[in-house]
Motif scaffolding. Structure first.
Motif, PDB file in Angstrom:
ATOM      1  N   SER A 126      39.749  44.414  42.844  1.00 24.68           N
ATOM      2  CA  SER A 126      38.684  44.832  43.755  1.00 24.68           C
ATOM      3  C   SER A 126      38.175  43.646  44.563  1.00 24.68           C
ATOM      4  O   SER A 126      37.862  43.775  45.750  1.00 24.68           O
TER       5      SER A 126
ATOM      6  N   VAL B 219      43.731  52.355  40.027  1.00 22.17           N
ATOM      7  CA  VAL B 219      44.157  51.540  41.175  1.00 22.17           C
ATOM      8  C   VAL B 219      43.263  50.311  41.361  1.00 22.17           C
ATOM      9  O   VAL B 219      43.749  49.232  41.706  1.00 22.17           O
ATOM     10  N   ILE B 220      41.975  50.454  41.095  1.00 20.34           N
ATOM     11  CA  ILE B 220      41.069  49.313  41.297  1.00 20.34           C
ATOM     12  C   ILE B 220      40.822  48.515  40.017  1.00 20.34           C
ATOM     13  O   ILE B 220      40.196  47.459  40.051  1.00 20.34           O
ATOM     14  N   SER B 221      41.326  49.028  38.878  1.00 22.16           N
ATOM     15  CA  SER B 221      41.230  48.259  37.643  1.00 22.16           C
ATOM     16  C   SER B 221      42.261  47.137  37.695  1.00 22.16           C
ATOM     17  O   SER B 221      43.333  47.293  38.253  1.00 22.16           O
ATOM     18  N   GLY B 222      41.956  46.054  37.076  1.00 20.20           N
ATOM     19  CA  GLY B 222      42.857  44.892  37.122  1.00 20.20           C
ATOM     20  C   GLY B 222      42.003  43.710  37.512  1.00 20.20           C
ATOM     21  O   GLY B 222      41.230  43.795  38.467  1.00 20.20           O
TER      22      GLY B 222
ATOM     23  N   VAL C  68      40.555  55.177  39.624  1.00 22.99           N
ATOM     24  CA  VAL C  68      40.014  54.052  38.851  1.00 22.99           C
ATOM     25  C   VAL C  68      41.135  53.100  38.451  1.00 22.99           C
ATOM     26  O   VAL C  68      40.975  51.880  38.511  1.00 22.99           O
TER      27      VAL C  68
END
Lengths: 121, 121
Positions: free
Chosen positions: B34, B27-30, B25
């Motif tokens: 995504s 890694v795709i948060s930001g 999670v």
DNA sequence: GCAATAACTAACAAAATTGTTAGTAGGTAA
DNA sequence: TTACCTACTAACAATTTTGTTAGTTATTGC
């Protein structure tokens, strides 16, 4: 409180309009959120059980994360009738339940490509 | 720079150990991540194409998000040979490619339970 | 009465993320 | 030669997220 005139807020709104993907990701982003959802799905549906599971979390932070998950309709609170002292159960909504298999595939993906493995194109 | 003695950092590390879900999670948060991964999978694999797609993003922010995705081995940079001025392509790794269907299911989930629908248990 | 349990909240501080400003390199086109 | 393009970077400021401290309510067991 969010500043509704900030670039940060405006960009977030822009992305929410581009694709539902972005709002979906924002719902599960947050230090403890996905782990809380997963823990509840495993039966840790009481405040004090979650406190135990998530060793380092404080009561304040747990309460805040739960409230945000409630705001996004991932879970609901239910008072346990006749419980003494009054107990509260956290129940995943259908939205929350449908999230669990997606979290599981994210978990599998993370395991498959865990740190230290070679990069392949 | 992260402070490695902060509670914030320590809690993050704790969660990374609990389950790969949490690192996945993160890694795709930001803010833009995504959407960037999805845009690249759709063929917008050049810096300037992404700048166009993500209307409000600045060059600085885009470069930073791309670098973080590169750090997490979601994508790699490749110089386009003999391109003038020198061009760079962003290519999803296998890790990045395998993420795309998960992002699509998150997107579908978001659409199914879009704002305004009733909460069901 | 006093401590303990369950489940919180408000106000504040620390830290992290996101955005802005200004600048870089090497080449092209007018 | 002046401006423009592609693809960046560093330093800083604004904003947001996360964590801490110190409380609250209501009830039970001793």
């Amino acid at each position: 409180m969010r500043k509704e005139q900030s670039s940060n807020f405006i960009n977030e709104q822009f992305l929410f309009q581009v694709c539902e993907l972005n709002s979906a990701v924002s719902v599960i982003s947050g230090r403890w959120k996905s782990q809380i959802v997963y823990s509840i799905s495993q039966g840790n549906n009481r405040f004090h059980l979650l406190l135990q599971e998530l060793t380092n979390i404080s009561e304040t932070v747990l309460a805040r994360q739960l409230k945000e998950l409630e705001t996004h309709a991932i879970l609901v609170k239910q008072e346990i009738p006749d419980s003494v002292p009054v107990g509260v159960e956290y129940i995943l909504t259908n939205k929350g339940k449908d999230l669990v298999p997606i979290l599981e595939s994210l978990c599998d993906w993370g395991k498959t490509y865990a740190e230290g493995k070679e990069i392949s194109i």
